[in-house]
Write an enzyme that holds these catalytic residues in place. Structure first.
Site, mmCIF file in Angstrom:
data_model
loop_
_atom_site.group_PDB
_atom_site.id
_atom_site.type_symbol
_atom_site.label_atom_id
_atom_site.label_comp_id
_atom_site.label_asym_id
_atom_site.label_seq_id
_atom_site.Cartn_x
_atom_site.Cartn_y
_atom_site.Cartn_z
ATOM 1 N N GLN A 153 18.558 31.366 -16.724
ATOM 2 C CA GLN A 153 19.388 30.379 -16.029
ATOM 3 C C GLN A 153 18.700 29.845 -14.777
ATOM 4 O O GLN A 153 18.780 28.648 -14.480
ATOM 5 C CB GLN A 153 20.739 30.994 -15.652
ATOM 6 C CG GLN A 153 21.707 29.971 -15.051
ATOM 7 C CD GLN A 153 23.019 30.610 -14.627
ATOM 8 O OE1 GLN A 153 23.061 31.343 -13.651
ATOM 9 N NE2 GLN A 153 24.076 30.350 -15.388
ATOM 10 N N HIS B 39 5.338 28.760 -12.760
ATOM 11 C CA HIS B 39 4.144 29.138 -13.511
ATOM 12 C C HIS B 39 3.699 30.562 -13.182
ATOM 13 O O HIS B 39 2.804 31.089 -13.854
ATOM 14 C CB HIS B 39 2.979 28.193 -13.194
ATOM 15 C CG HIS B 39 2.982 26.912 -13.975
ATOM 16 N ND1 HIS B 39 3.865 25.888 -13.737
ATOM 17 C CD2 HIS B 39 2.185 26.488 -15.005
ATOM 18 C CE1 HIS B 39 3.604 24.877 -14.549
ATOM 19 N NE2 HIS B 39 2.604 25.215 -15.336
ATOM 20 N N GLU C 123 0.837 -1.202 0.000
ATOM 21 C CA GLU C 123 0.000 0.000 0.000
ATOM 22 C C GLU C 123 0.873 1.254 0.000
ATOM 23 O O GLU C 123 0.618 2.211 -0.739
ATOM 24 C CB GLU C 123 -0.915 0.015 1.218
ATOM 25 C CG GLU C 123 -1.762 1.278 1.319
ATOM 26 C CD GLU C 123 -2.620 1.323 2.563
ATOM 27 O OE1 GLU C 123 -3.206 2.395 2.840
ATOM 28 O OE2 GLU C 123 -2.723 0.293 3.273
#
Length: 380
Positions: free
Chosen positions: A282, A341, A245
């Site tokens: 970068q 984002h 699990e």
């Protein structure tokens, strides 16, 4: 896509992955946003998954399943995670509940329940956690007492995956007034039994399409033929299944991390700042390089664990390592990818936002990461 070739999979597995991917893309993705509003995936998608042979895939063929290996199960977990589909609790049903019945049930129990779990006619849930008992099973208060040719079950459970739609529940309970984990008993409760009821869906931070709720057992009469294993011998059964699990959680965590990286690479190539693609800075390249490296390392470790699980030699401490480290990795990855984002990362329509919300609970369920560290520490 990993750089290192994943050599644990055969051509059969590759074809199976394609089948799983098409199913999720066609039968789940278009409807998942609505399921998030509904708080549950409909039974129809379970039936479709059963018809496609995607439920309980590693059960023996005699129960109507594909008789596949655990690598096939891992593929299903990965493909569902890759698309950010938190709704259908297929892995709980197929890779947790069904193995309890297969490995510890009588032949009569297997014939009664497993074929319907394979077809999607019965949906399974594992029912352990209580309001006052999470990782510490010693604190369970739900109990059964013998009454003639049956048992009477009373108690309350919480945070149950598939809670709203489950037909078949493997419930951990104390036997009478016993205390201590050695007296745990596993009983199979069927949703049609009088005295069983469900609470309302929880309004969670994430995993909004996954039905998670409380379950109540008020003098539920359990036939003795619904006892799984022996009365008072449930704890060893739980311990035996927990390693697999926990590895499942780790498998999904690495797949989610890889998906988050892919979404972010695509976004930063298209998004510009000061007239330059964000991917050309970068800082972006170095951050994504770090993420890529950690995912590669995690995938190699997870693939080794999958092989050991298939060969029935996965050490519980190693599974604990995988669960805690890979879910911590996922948390770092989705956070970093959301940052890249910018403001759009905070908008729910973007998959990185949903992944960020969904990821947090993985450090809690299946045994909190604090407990995982304790399990590893005991081996020192």
């Amino acid at each position: 896509m990993t750089i290192l070739k994943r050599e644990i999979f055969s051509d059969y597995h590759d074809m199976y992955r394609e089948t799983a991917r098409k199913f999720f893309e066609q039968e789940v993705v278009p409807y998942h946003a609505q399921w998030e509003k509904d708080g549950v995936a409909p039974r129809s998608v379970w039936k479709k998954a059963g018809e496609m042979g995607l439920l309980c895939v590693n059960l023996p063929e005699e129960y109507g399943a594909a008789g596949a290996d655990r690598l096939a199960s891992a593929i299903l977990i990965e493909e569902q995670a890759r698309l950010g589909l938190s709704g259908p609790g297929f892995s709980t049903h197929s890779d947790i509940v069904a193995p309890y019945v297969l490995n510890h049930g009588t032949e009569e129990q297997k014939q009664r329940w497993l074929p319907k779990m394979v077809s999607g006619d019965l949906i399974g849930a594992i029912v352990l956690t209580e309001p006052g008992a999470g990782s510490d099973l010693r604190s369970i208060r739900t109990n059964i007492r013998e009454d003639g040719d049956s048992y009477i079950l009373n108690g309350q459970k919480t945070f149950i995956t598939n809670g709203q739609c489950a037909d078949l529940m493997v419930v951990a309970t104390k036997s009478g007034d016993a205390s201590g984990t050695k007296e745990l008993t596993l009983v199979v409760v069927e949703a049609t039994m009088p005295g069983f009821s469900r609470g309302q869906n929880f309004h969670k931070i994430g995993m909004k399409a996954q039905d998670t709720c409380e379950l109540f057992f008020d003098n539920v009469r359990i036939p003795k033929e619904n006892i799984l294993g022996e009365v008072g011998k449930g704890f060893p059964l739980l311990s035996k299944e927990l390693a697999w699990e926990r590895l499942q959680i780790a498998i999904g965590a690495v797949a989610t991390s890889a998906a988050a990286l892919d979404w972010t690479i695509e976004y930063t190539r298209e998004r510009k700042a000061f007239g330059t693609p964000v991917s050309d800075f970068q800082n972006t390249r170095f951050r994504l390089a770090e993420v890529k490296t950690e995912i590669e390392i995690a995938q190699v470790f997870i693939d080794r664990c999958i092989v050991e699980a298939e060969e029935e030699r996965l050490d519980p401490a190693v599974a604990a390592m995988a669960k805690y480290w890979c879910t911590e990795l996922m948390g770092r990855v989705v956070d970093q990818c959301l940052q890249l984002h910018g403001g759009y990362g905070y908008i729910w329509e973007y998959p990185i936002a949903r992944a960020y919300a969904d990821a947090r609970v993985h450090r809690i369920y299946g045994g909190s990461n604090e407990i995982m560290r304790e399990l590893v520490a005991r081996t020192l």
